[in-house]
Design a protein around this motif. Structure first.
Motif, PDB file in Angstrom:
ATOM      1  N   LEU A 363       0.830  -1.201   0.000  1.00  0.00           N
ATOM      2  CA  LEU A 363       0.000   0.000   0.000  1.00  0.00           C
ATOM      3  C   LEU A 363       0.866   1.252   0.000  1.00  0.00           C
ATOM      4  CD1 LEU A 363      -2.423  -1.098   2.861  1.00  0.00           C
ATOM      5  CD2 LEU A 363      -2.812  -1.344   0.401  1.00  0.00           C
ATOM      6  N   ASP A 364       0.301   2.335  -0.526  1.00  0.00           N
ATOM      7  CA  ASP A 364       0.897   3.661  -0.366  1.00  0.00           C
ATOM      8  C   ASP A 364       0.652   4.096   1.082  1.00  0.00           C
ATOM      9  OD1 ASP A 364       0.883   6.623  -0.215  1.00  0.00           O
ATOM     10  OD2 ASP A 364       1.301   6.501  -2.367  1.00  0.00           O
ATOM     11  N   SER A 365       1.725   4.471   1.779  1.00  0.00           N
ATOM     12  CA  SER A 365       1.601   4.791   3.205  1.00  0.00           C
ATOM     13  C   SER A 365       0.753   6.039   3.447  1.00  0.00           C
ATOM     14  CB  SER A 365       2.991   4.979   3.827  1.00  0.00           C
ATOM     15  OG  SER A 365       3.629   6.115   3.262  1.00  0.00           O
ATOM     16  N   LEU A 366       0.640   6.909   2.444  1.00  0.00           N
ATOM     17  CA  LEU A 366      -0.109   8.144   2.626  1.00  0.00           C
ATOM     18  C   LEU A 366      -1.588   7.976   2.310  1.00  0.00           C
ATOM     19  CD1 LEU A 366       2.393  10.720   1.090  1.00  0.00           C
ATOM     20  CD2 LEU A 366       2.149   9.996   3.465  1.00  0.00           C
ATOM     21  N   THR A 367      -1.865   7.260   1.230  1.00  0.00           N
ATOM     22  CA  THR A 367      -3.267   7.142   0.782  1.00  0.00           C
ATOM     23  C   THR A 367      -3.880   5.806   1.162  1.00  0.00           C
ATOM     24  OG1 THR A 367      -2.675   6.158  -1.344  1.00  0.00           O
ATOM     25  CG2 THR A 367      -2.695   8.569  -1.201  1.00  0.00           C
ATOM     26  N   GLN A 369      -3.701   3.322  -0.545  1.00  0.00           N
ATOM     27  CA  GLN A 369      -4.171   2.742  -1.795  1.00  0.00           C
ATOM     28  C   GLN A 369      -3.203   1.640  -2.241  1.00  0.00           C
ATOM     29  OE1 GLN A 369      -4.894   5.579  -4.862  1.00  0.00           O
ATOM     30  NE2 GLN A 369      -5.217   4.060  -6.457  1.00  0.00           N
ATOM     31  N   PRO A 370      -3.730   0.524  -2.775  1.00  0.00           N
ATOM     32  CA  PRO A 370      -2.843  -0.551  -3.261  1.00  0.00           C
ATOM     33  C   PRO A 370      -1.927  -0.053  -4.371  1.00  0.00           C
ATOM     34  CG  PRO A 370      -5.100  -1.321  -3.085  1.00  0.00           C
ATOM     35  CD  PRO A 370      -5.150   0.161  -2.894  1.00  0.00           C
ATOM     36  N   LEU A 371      -0.713  -0.576  -4.374  1.00  0.00           N
ATOM     37  CA  LEU A 371       0.265  -0.230  -5.401  1.00  0.00           C
ATOM     38  C   LEU A 371       0.463  -1.418  -6.337  1.00  0.00           C
ATOM     39  CD1 LEU A 371       2.958   1.587  -3.226  1.00  0.00           C
ATOM     40  CD2 LEU A 371       1.269   2.642  -4.750  1.00  0.00           C
ATOM     41  N   LEU A 385       8.814 -11.222  -7.191  1.00  0.00           N
ATOM     42  CA  LEU A 385       7.383 -11.200  -7.446  1.00  0.00           C
ATOM     43  C   LEU A 385       6.966  -9.796  -7.860  1.00  0.00           C
ATOM     44  CD1 LEU A 385       6.309 -13.039  -4.157  1.00  0.00           C
ATOM     45  CD2 LEU A 385       7.081 -14.067  -6.303  1.00  0.00           C
ATOM     46  N   THR A 386       5.799  -9.697  -8.456  1.00  0.00           N
ATOM     47  CA  THR A 386       5.245  -8.400  -8.840  1.00  0.00           C
ATOM     48  C   THR A 386       3.811  -8.313  -8.359  1.00  0.00           C
ATOM     49  OG1 THR A 386       6.628  -8.362 -10.834  1.00  0.00           O
ATOM     50  CG2 THR A 386       4.775  -6.836 -10.758  1.00  0.00           C
ATOM     51  N   THR A 387       3.457  -7.235  -7.684  1.00  0.00           N
ATOM     52  CA  THR A 387       2.090  -7.106  -7.197  1.00  0.00           C
ATOM     53  C   THR A 387       1.124  -6.941  -8.366  1.00  0.00           C
ATOM     54  OG1 THR A 387       2.322  -4.706  -6.912  1.00  0.00           O
ATOM     55  CG2 THR A 387       2.806  -6.107  -5.005  1.00  0.00           C
ATOM     56  N   ASN A 388      -0.111  -7.431  -8.160  1.00  0.00           N
ATOM     57  CA  ASN A 388      -1.114  -7.382  -9.223  1.00  0.00           C
ATOM     58  C   ASN A 388      -1.920  -6.081  -9.146  1.00  0.00           C
ATOM     59  OD1 ASN A 388      -2.919  -7.699  -7.112  1.00  0.00           O
ATOM     60  ND2 ASN A 388      -3.481  -9.802  -7.636  1.00  0.00           N
ATOM     61  N   PHE A 389      -3.011  -6.055  -9.879  1.00  0.00           N
ATOM     62  CA  PHE A 389      -3.850  -4.864  -9.955  1.00  0.00           C
ATOM     63  C   PHE A 389      -4.325  -4.405  -8.571  1.00  0.00           C
ATOM     64  CE2 PHE A 389      -8.211  -3.202 -10.137  1.00  0.00           C
ATOM     65  CZ  PHE A 389      -8.012  -2.064 -10.896  1.00  0.00           C
ATOM     66  N   LEU A 404      12.521 -10.060   2.349  1.00  0.00           N
ATOM     67  CA  LEU A 404      11.755  -9.470   1.252  1.00  0.00           C
ATOM     68  C   LEU A 404      12.223  -8.038   1.044  1.00  0.00           C
ATOM     69  CD1 LEU A 404       9.985 -11.917   2.129  1.00  0.00           C
ATOM     70  CD2 LEU A 404       7.973 -10.508   1.636  1.00  0.00           C
ATOM     71  N   HIS A 405      12.705  -7.727  -0.160  1.00  0.00           N
ATOM     72  CA  HIS A 405      13.045  -6.355  -0.528  1.00  0.00           C
ATOM     73  C   HIS A 405      11.918  -5.828  -1.409  1.00  0.00           C
ATOM     74  CE1 HIS A 405      16.983  -6.908   1.183  1.00  0.00           C
ATOM     75  NE2 HIS A 405      17.306  -7.855   0.319  1.00  0.00           N
ATOM     76  N   VAL A 406      11.188  -4.844  -0.901  1.00  0.00           N
ATOM     77  CA  VAL A 406       9.998  -4.337  -1.586  1.00  0.00           C
ATOM     78  C   VAL A 406      10.317  -2.962  -2.152  1.00  0.00           C
ATOM     79  CG1 VAL A 406       7.529  -3.892  -1.346  1.00  0.00           C
ATOM     80  CG2 VAL A 406       8.645  -5.583   0.142  1.00  0.00           C
ATOM     81  N   SER A 407      10.212  -2.810  -3.467  1.00  0.00           N
ATOM     82  CA  SER A 407      10.629  -1.553  -4.101  1.00  0.00           C
ATOM     83  C   SER A 407       9.674  -1.159  -5.225  1.00  0.00           C
ATOM     84  CB  SER A 407      12.051  -1.686  -4.667  1.00  0.00           C
ATOM     85  OG  SER A 407      12.113  -2.692  -5.658  1.00  0.00           O
ATOM     86  N   HIS A 408       9.605   0.174  -5.431  1.00  0.00           N
ATOM     87  CA  HIS A 408       8.726   0.728  -6.457  1.00  0.00           C
ATOM     88  C   HIS A 408       9.229   2.123  -6.807  1.00  0.00           C
ATOM     89  CE1 HIS A 408       5.154   0.774  -8.859  1.00  0.00           C
ATOM     90  NE2 HIS A 408       4.619   1.810  -8.233  1.00  0.00           N
TER      91      HIS A 408
END
Length: 529
Positions: A363-367, A369-371, A385-389, A404-408
Motif C-alpha cells: 500500500l501507499d503509506s499516505l493514501t 491505496q494498493p500499489l 514477485l510483482t504485485t497485481n492490480f 523481502l526487498h519491496v521496491s517501487h
C-alpha cells in the motif's frame, strides 16, 4: 528362478549405491528393481486382503508383480507375458489387474490378470479384443472401486471405451465417447470424466452419470500443446494438467464452474523437460517429470503450488523421453512407485514435508491505496514477485528464514525479514512511503482513496467514480503542487483519462465536486510511453 533372483538382488544393491549420486529432497529410495527388460512404462498398486502391498509394473515383455513390504526382499512374484512394447499401462479393481498396450498386432488387447494368487503367482484370465486391440492407456475412477474401466487411444475409435468388468472374465463395453478426434488419456472422479484431447489442445469434460451415454458438458481450452494427462484434487475443485512437450509447464485450473474453468497457476521443475503425469493424494501431487524424475508438490493451496520433494532418476541431459514414466502414490503406507523407462521399478518414501506460504498487499503509506507492479524480491529464492492490480502478491516456499526487498519507483525501498515454519500461512501488509512529500499535499492525505487502473499507466487510465456521485472534476497535480492536467466529469461512473503530456513520474489525482471540495485522492505513477 535362482539366476533371476540373483540378478534382481545385484541390481537392487547397485541401484542403492548409484542413487547416492542422484539428487533428492525429502524423498528416500526404499528399493529399486530391474528385471532385465530394455524398457518400462506404467505402474499401479494392489493391496492384498492381509494388507500386503504389491507393485505392478509394465515391462517391455509383460507385466511383473513385487511385494514392497520389505526393501530387502523385492523378489518378482509373478509375471504375465504380453506382446513386446514400450507402452504398457495398468490399473486394478478388486483383485484383478487390467492391462493395455499402445501397439497393434497379434496378442494385443486388454489383458485381465487375477492377483488373488499372490504372493505365489499371477494368472491371466482373458485377453479382451472385441472392440479394440490397441489401447494407449487404461483408467478407473480415482475415488472408487466401481467395476468400470476406461480405455483411451484405441485404433478403432480414438475415443473412450467404457467397459463393465463386474465379471472380469467377460468384460462388456457399455459406453463409448468418440468425438472424432484422438483422446490420449482420461481422469475419472465421481460422475465426471476429463478427457485429454491430445491434438486439440483441450480437455473435454463429460458427465458420465449414465455410463451408456457420456455427455459433453464443458471444455478446457488453453494456450498449450499435446494435451497429455490430468488429475483432480480430492475436493474436485481443481484440475492439474500436463502437456507432452518439452518447454511447457503443468497447469492448474479452478474447475468449480465447469462452464468457465480458470487457469490459476503453473509449475515446472525444469522447462527443458516435460511434466508427464500428475497423481494426487491428499494435499500432495506426485508428478512423473521425465528426465527430472519424481517431483512432489504441496497443493494445500492449489493456486500456490510448492515443490517440497524430489528424486532424480535420470543422470543424463534434461529433455526428451527419458527418465520417469509413472508415479503411483496410492498405497496405505504412503509409498510411491514408478516405472523408470530404462531401469525398472522404483519405490520411494516421502516424509510429508509441508510448504509455507506468504500472502501480502503493498500500500501507499499516505493514501492506503494498493500499489501495482511493485517488485518483491526474495534473494534466498532468486525470485522477484510483482504485485497485481489489487496490490497483492503470494508465494510458497520451504520452511526457513527469508528477506523481502519491496521496491517501487518513487518510493523508499523496504526490507522485511520473516521466519517460516512448515504449514505456515503468513499475511503481510506492507506500506511504502513516497520518497518526497510536498507540504502542499498534506490537504490530500485525509481524503478517501479512489480506484485508478491501470496504475502505473502510460497512455491512459480509468478512474472508478462509483462511490463519488457528486464528482465534477479531476485534477492531476505534480510533485511541485502544480496542476498539470484537468478533466471534467460529464457522465458515467468510469472516466477514461488520456495522458496528453504527462512525463514519467509520480502525481496526485484529486477528485473535486462542483464547489471544488476535495472528495478523494489517488497516488498515480506515469511510465514512459
Amino acid at each position: 528362478m535362482l539366476s533371476k533372483s540373483l540378478l534382481i538382488f545385484a541390481t537392487f544393491i547397485a541401484s542403492i549405491l548409484s542413487s547416492q549420486a542422484q539428487t533428492a529432497l525429502n524423498v528416500d529410495l526404499f528399493g529399486q528393481v530391474n528385471r532385465g527388460d530394455s524398457r518400462y512404462s506404467g505402474s499401479w498398486s494392489f493391496i492384498a486382503p492381509n494388507g500386503s502391498e504389491y507393485a505392478l509394473i509394465g515391462a517391455k515383455s509383460g507385466t511383473a508383480a513385487y511385494c514392497i513390504d520389505d526393501p530387502n526382499n523385492l523378489t518378482e512374484l509373478g509375471f504375465v507375458p504380453g506382446p513386446e512394447t514400450n507402452w504398457r499401462e495398468i490399473t486394478t479393481i478388486g483383485h484383478f489387474a487390467y492391462v493395455v498396450t499402445d501397439v497393434q498386432g497379434t496378442g494385443h488387447g486388454m489383458q485381465v490378470i487375477d492377483l488373488s494368487y499372490l504372493p505365489d503367482s499371477l494368472h491371466l484370465v482373458t485377453n479382451y479384443t472385441e472392440h479394440f486391440t490397441k489401447g494407449h492407456i487404461i483408467q478407473k475412477a480415482i475415488d472408487s472401486d466401481e467395476p468400470i474401466v476406461y480405455v483411451m487411444g484405441t485404433t478403432t475409435t480414438q475415443g473412450v471405451h467404457i467397459l463393465d468388468v463386474s465379471d472380469p472374465a467377460n468384460p462388456v463395453q457399455i459406453g463409448l465417447y468418440a468425438p472424432g478426434y484422438y483422446i490420449h488419456d482420461a481422469h475419472i472422479r465421481g460422475n465426471l470424466l476429463f478427457a485429454a484431447a491430445f491434438y486439440e489442445t483441450a480437455v473435454d469434460i463429460l458427465d458420465i452419470s449414465d455410463k451408456t451415454n457420456p455427455v459433453l458438458i464443458g471444455k478446457i481450452d488453453y494456450e498449450g500443446t499435446n494435451t497429455h494427462s490430468a488429475s483432480t484434487t480430492e475436493d474436485g475443485k481443481y484440475l492439474i494438467l500436463a502437456d507432452e512437450q518439452d518447454g511447457y509447464p503443468g497447469r492448474i485450473f479452478n474447475i468449480e464452474d465447469l462452464e468457465n474453468p480458470v487457469e490459476v497457476a503453473q509449475y515446472t521443475a525444469n522447462s527443458a523437460s516435460l511434466v508427464h503425469n500428475p497423481y494426487i493424494r491428499g494435499e500432495y501431487c506426485f508428478i512423473s517429470h521425465n528426465t527430472e524424475g519424481l517431483r512432489v508438490l504441496d497443493i494445500a493451496d492449489p493456486e500456490v503450488p510448492v515443490e517440497v520433494g524430489y528424486f532424480d532418476t535420470w543422470p543424463g541431459m534434461s529433455g526428451g523421453f527419458n527418465g520417469l514414466w509413472s508415479a503411483c502414490p496410492y498405497f496405505p503406507s504412503g509409498k510411491i512407485i514408478g516405472g523408470n523407462r530404462t531401469d525398472g521399478l522404483y519405490i520411494w518414501t516421502f516424509n510429508n514435508t509441508k510448504a509455507a506460504r506468504i500472502y501480502g498487499v503493498v500500500l501507499d503509506s499516505l493514501t492506503n491505496q494498493p500499489l501495482q507492479n511493485v517488485a518483491v524480491e526474495i534473494p534466498e529464492l532468486t525470485d522477484t514477485l510483482t504485485t497485481n492490480f489489487f496490490g497483492n502478491f503470494k508465494k510458497g516456499m520451504l520452511e526457513g528464514s527469508y528477506t523481502l526487498h519491496v521496491s517501487h519507483p518513487g518510493y523508499l525501498t523496504k526490507s522485511i525479514e520473516i521466519d517460516l515454519a512448515q504449514a505456515d500461512s503468513l499475511w503481510l501488509e506492507i506500506s511504502l512511503s513516497p520518497e518526497t512529500v510536498n507540504p502542499a499535499f498534506e490537504q490530500f492525505l485525509p481524503a478517501p482513496s479512489v480506484l485508478v487502473y491501470p496504475n502505473p499507466f502510460s497512455s491512459s487510465m480509468t478512474v472508478d467514480l462509483t462511490s463519488f456521485k457528486t464528482a465534477s472534476e479531476i485534477l492531476i497535480v505534480d510533485d511541485r503542487g502544480v496542476v498539470v492536467q484537468k478533466n471534467s466529469i460529464t457522465g458515467g461512473r468510469h472516466l477514461n483519462i488520456e495522458n496528453h503530456h504527462l512525463t514519467e513520474g509520480n502525481y496526485w489525482l484529486t477528485v473535486l465536486d462542483q464547489q471544488k471540495s476535495l472528495l478523494a485522492t489517488a497516488r498515480i505513477t506515469v511510465l514512459n510511453r
